[in-house]
Design an enzyme around this catalytic site. Structure first.
Site, mmCIF file in Angstrom:
data_model
loop_
_atom_site.group_PDB
_atom_site.id
_atom_site.type_symbol
_atom_site.label_atom_id
_atom_site.label_comp_id
_atom_site.label_asym_id
_atom_site.label_seq_id
_atom_site.Cartn_x
_atom_site.Cartn_y
_atom_site.Cartn_z
ATOM 1 N N GLU A 1 3.877 -7.647 -17.692
ATOM 2 C CA GLU A 1 3.055 -6.463 -17.480
ATOM 3 C C GLU A 1 2.559 -5.952 -18.827
ATOM 4 O O GLU A 1 3.260 -6.075 -19.837
ATOM 5 C CB GLU A 1 3.875 -5.369 -16.782
ATOM 6 N N ARG B 1 -2.817 7.521 -10.882
ATOM 7 C CA ARG B 1 -3.950 7.518 -11.808
ATOM 8 C C ARG B 1 -5.263 7.955 -11.153
ATOM 9 O O ARG B 1 -6.236 8.253 -11.826
ATOM 10 C CB ARG B 1 -4.092 6.122 -12.443
ATOM 11 N N GLY C 1 8.781 -0.166 -6.845
ATOM 12 C CA GLY C 1 8.092 -1.293 -7.468
ATOM 13 C C GLY C 1 7.586 -2.293 -6.439
ATOM 14 O O GLY C 1 7.994 -2.273 -5.276
ATOM 15 N N GLY D 1 -1.236 -7.691 -15.496
ATOM 16 C CA GLY D 1 -0.148 -8.552 -15.944
ATOM 17 C C GLY D 1 -0.736 -9.829 -16.541
ATOM 18 O O GLY D 1 -1.699 -10.368 -16.012
ATOM 19 N N ASN E 1 -7.171 1.427 -9.892
ATOM 20 C CA ASN E 1 -6.085 2.358 -10.197
ATOM 21 C C ASN E 1 -6.605 3.749 -10.511
ATOM 22 O O ASN E 1 -5.881 4.726 -10.365
ATOM 23 C CB ASN E 1 -5.276 1.845 -11.393
ATOM 24 N N TYR F 1 -38.786 24.523 13.874
ATOM 25 C CA TYR F 1 -37.405 24.267 14.286
ATOM 26 C C TYR F 1 -37.385 23.997 15.789
ATOM 27 O O TYR F 1 -37.825 24.839 16.571
ATOM 28 C CB TYR F 1 -36.492 25.466 13.972
ATOM 29 N N SER G 1 -50.041 27.214 16.824
ATOM 30 C CA SER G 1 -49.216 27.452 15.630
ATOM 31 C C SER G 1 -48.476 28.784 15.729
ATOM 32 O O SER G 1 -48.974 29.744 16.323
ATOM 33 C CB SER G 1 -50.098 27.482 14.384
ATOM 34 N N ALA H 1 0.834 -1.211 0.000
ATOM 35 C CA ALA H 1 0.000 0.000 0.000
ATOM 36 C C ALA H 1 0.861 1.250 0.000
ATOM 37 O O ALA H 1 0.499 2.267 0.590
ATOM 38 C CB ALA H 1 -0.928 -0.020 1.220
HETATM 39 C C1 UD1 Z 1 -0.027 -4.903 -10.369
HETATM 40 C C2 UD1 Z 1 0.825 -6.050 -10.915
HETATM 41 C C3 UD1 Z 1 0.082 -6.698 -12.079
HETATM 42 C C4 UD1 Z 1 -1.296 -7.163 -11.628
HETATM 43 C C5 UD1 Z 1 -2.085 -6.009 -10.970
HETATM 44 C C6 UD1 Z 1 -3.319 -6.545 -10.308
HETATM 45 C C7 UD1 Z 1 3.201 -5.573 -10.616
HETATM 46 C C8 UD1 Z 1 4.427 -5.030 -11.239
HETATM 47 N N1 UD1 Z 1 2.093 -5.552 -11.358
HETATM 48 O O1 UD1 Z 1 -0.131 -3.918 -11.391
HETATM 49 O O2 UD1 Z 1 0.805 -7.813 -12.547
HETATM 50 O O3 UD1 Z 1 -2.031 -7.668 -12.721
HETATM 51 O O4 UD1 Z 1 -1.291 -5.388 -9.943
HETATM 52 O O5 UD1 Z 1 -4.118 -5.509 -9.806
HETATM 53 O O6 UD1 Z 1 3.245 -6.069 -9.505
HETATM 54 N N2 UD1 Z 1 2.973 -0.653 -4.483
HETATM 55 C C9 UD1 Z 1 3.861 -0.463 -3.449
HETATM 56 N N3 UD1 Z 1 5.119 -0.017 -3.721
HETATM 57 C C10 UD1 Z 1 5.542 0.207 -4.967
HETATM 58 C C11 UD1 Z 1 4.639 0.004 -6.041
HETATM 59 C C12 UD1 Z 1 3.357 -0.437 -5.771
HETATM 60 O O7 UD1 Z 1 3.511 -0.678 -2.285
HETATM 61 O O8 UD1 Z 1 6.722 0.602 -5.128
HETATM 62 C C13 UD1 Z 1 1.610 -1.109 -4.177
HETATM 63 C C14 UD1 Z 1 0.547 -0.129 -4.638
HETATM 64 O O9 UD1 Z 1 0.245 0.804 -3.606
HETATM 65 C C15 UD1 Z 1 -0.630 -1.029 -4.958
HETATM 66 C C16 UD1 Z 1 0.019 -2.359 -5.320
HETATM 67 O O10 UD1 Z 1 1.352 -2.295 -4.869
HETATM 68 O O11 UD1 Z 1 -1.483 -1.225 -3.846
HETATM 69 C C17 UD1 Z 1 -0.003 -2.606 -6.817
HETATM 70 O O12 UD1 Z 1 0.659 -1.534 -7.491
HETATM 71 P P1 UD1 Z 1 0.047 -0.856 -8.782
HETATM 72 O O13 UD1 Z 1 0.928 0.249 -9.188
HETATM 73 O O14 UD1 Z 1 -1.390 -0.583 -8.601
HETATM 74 O O15 UD1 Z 1 0.262 -2.051 -9.811
HETATM 75 P P2 UD1 Z 1 -0.601 -2.394 -11.119
HETATM 76 O O16 UD1 Z 1 -0.100 -1.580 -12.251
HETATM 77 O O17 UD1 Z 1 -2.018 -2.357 -10.830
HETATM 78 CA CA CA Z 2 -3.254 -1.770 -9.097
#
Ligand code: UD1
Ligand code: CA
Length: 463
Positions: free
Chosen positions: A161, A21, A85, A146, A234, A373, A412, A15
């Site tokens: 991805e 987005r 990531g 993905g 997203n 009121y 009233s 999280a």
């Molecule tokens: C991700 C997956 C994708 C999958 C999809 C499902 C990856 C690279 N991709 O894509 O394969 O189909 O979810 O919904 O894993 N987050 C972190 N730290 C970071 C980046 C992200 O905690 O550095 C958390 C985000 O807050 C989020 C979750 O990881 O809750 C997923 O990240 P998000 O950027 O939404 O990935 P998607 O593009 O949706």
């Molecule tokens: Ca996501």
């Protein structure tokens, strides 16, 4: 609820992302679906699994995210200072997984997941002695997820991805939910080998799949029955879609418990609302927060009931707004009534159209039927407050109380200038301005100006 125990599974909830987005000042996982944030939905689902522990990886807006999670959720916190990531995010949680055999990784932005689905994934992972288990689903529109690439025998090879996929890979409809259960002894070793050679220059968690597949690890992807469950949020239009799915679930759940819901697609019922049997919720109604509605009620159309307690056999008519109020049995409210915080109606009270009640107790069987009121007030039993009567509770600086006994008849258009008390059984003449306490029984009225008749008066006519 779920009879399994997964005491050797540690959960990491991802999280930390900003949720670019969403185009919001608020961290993405704090956006709400039917009264609870995405993250709370995910936590509630996880808590019924009996796992060893739950840690939440936060980064963007971490203090806001931590502050939003109520003390009664027992969770650990992991900081991902820079969001490099999903793989990097998991790496930050290594310490919190020290005692675990398996790590369940769940995204904080998939709030529709059911605990049964996660339990099935964990069971299959453990019973098949898999190294990596993925929760996947078939999506008619796989866009944004993905893709799961399998070999000719159906074994999972890797996850690509969307941004990194060529056209034929994009055509694959089996997608990753982002939810994995991984044997801990391999997870953090593989994460160290993951690179960021991809379009986003991020360290992807799904990259462990191809590394493990090359080494001959045991991989499996369990497909979920209901693809809606993996909806990842997203952007705001995905949030709207997820709310729609969740609302349909909530409606069907209440229907199965004996509640009728008219034009359900127009109604909002938050997840923490309770509704009794044989209650009818009419079109356009919103039941919010921890509202309780009793048995045999009739609510709406177009009523809003927010964080309120409504006993059995209550009618709330069209276009009424009820906020932090209490309505006892057989009460009747509206149409067009407003109950503000700390309005408390005893049994059988009637509040009619264009009446506003604030911080007031209305005694059993009393009626305030039209255009009034009533604020900072206590009204006894069986009173009748006539149309247009007003408690003048505010002197511009302070609020003052009005206390009215039992069996009082307020004519009233009466104005009660608080602080003022009215004794039991009193009658107040219509149009009175009451500035002093009123004795029990008898008639009290303010002196009225004389009525005159002007005999030869003529109305103006148009020139
Ligand atoms: C991700 C997956 C994708 C999958 C999809 C499902 C990856 C690279 N991709 O894509 O394969 O189909 O979810 O919904 O894993 N987050 C972190 N730290 C970071 C980046 C992200 O905690 O550095 C958390 C985000 O807050 C989020 C979750 O990881 O809750 C997923 O990240 P998000 O950027 O939404 O990935 P998607 O593009 O949706
Ligand atoms: Ca996501």
């Amino acid at each position: 609820m779920i009879p399994y125990s997964f005491s050797d599974v540690q959960v990491l909830v991802l999280a930390a992302g900003q949720g670019t987005r969403m185009r919001s000042a608020k961290p993405k996982v704090l956006h709400e679906l039917l009264g609870k944030s995405m993250l709370e939905h995910v936590l509630i689902t996880l808590e019924s699994l009996n796992v060893a522990g739950i840690s939440i990886v936060t980064g963007h807006g971490s203090s806001q995210v931590q502050a939003s999670i109520n003390m009664h959720h027992q969770v650990g916190w992991v900081l991902q200072a820079e969001q490099l990531g999903t793989g990097h995010a998991v790496q930050q949680g290594e310490l919190s997984c020290a005692d675990a055999e398996h790590v369940l990784i769940v995204c904080g932005d998939t709030p529709l997941l059911r605990s049964e689905t996660l339990a099935k994934l964990l069971k299959e992972h453990i019973t098949s002695s898999a190294d990596i288990s993925l929760l996947s689903a078939f999506q008619d529109k796989p866009h944004g997820y993905g893709r799961v690439v399998r070999d000719e025998h159906g074994s999972m090879l890797h996850i690509v991805e969307e941004r990194d996929a060529d056209e034929s890979t994009r055509a694959i409809q089996e997608v990753s939910s982002g939810i994995f259960c991984v044997r801990k002894s391999i997870l953090f070793d593989y994460l160290k080998k993951v690179d960021n050679n991809n379009e986003q220059a991020e360290y992807y968690l799904p990259s462990i799949v191809s590394l493990a597949a090359n080494d001959g690890c045991k991989l499996q992807a369990s497909q979920m029955d209901d693809a809606d469950e993996m909806l990842g949020i997203n952007d705001r239009s995905q949030l709207r879609q997820a709310i729609k799915v969740l609302q349909a679930r909530v409606v069907m759940d209440w229907e199965s418990q004996g509640v009728s819901i008219e034009q359900a697609e127009t109604v909002r019922i938050d997840v923490s609302v309770h509704i009794g049997t044989d209650t009818l919720i009419r079109s356009g109604t919103q039941l919010l927060g921890n509202t309780h509605i009793g048995d045999g009620c009739d609510i709406g159309p177009y009523a809003v009931v927010d964080r309120s307690w409504v006993d059995d056999d209550v009618n709330i008519h069209a276009f009424s707004h009820v906020e932090c109020a209490h309505i006892s049995m057989r009460g009747e409210v509206g149409p067009y009534a407003r109950l503000r915080p700390d309005a408390h109606l005893d049994e059988g009270v009637k509040i009619g159209n264009f009446v506003e009640i604030k911080k007031a107790v209305i005694g059993e069987g009393s009626k305030v039927n039209h255009l009034s009121y009533i604020g900072d007030t206590e009204i006894g039993k069986n009173c009748n407050i006539g149309a247009g009567s007003i408690t003048c509770n505010y002197d511009g600086a302070n609020k003052h109380r009005t206390v009215i006994g039992d069996d009082v008849f307020v004519g009233s258009g009466t104005r009660l200038i608080a602080p003022v008390e009215v004794g039991d059984g009193a009658t107040l003449g219509a149009g009175s301005i009451i500035t002093r306490d009123v004795q029990k029984h008898g008639l009290t009225l303010s002196v009225r100006s004389e009525q005159r008749y002007v005999k030869d008066w003529k109305r103006a006519t148009k020139k």
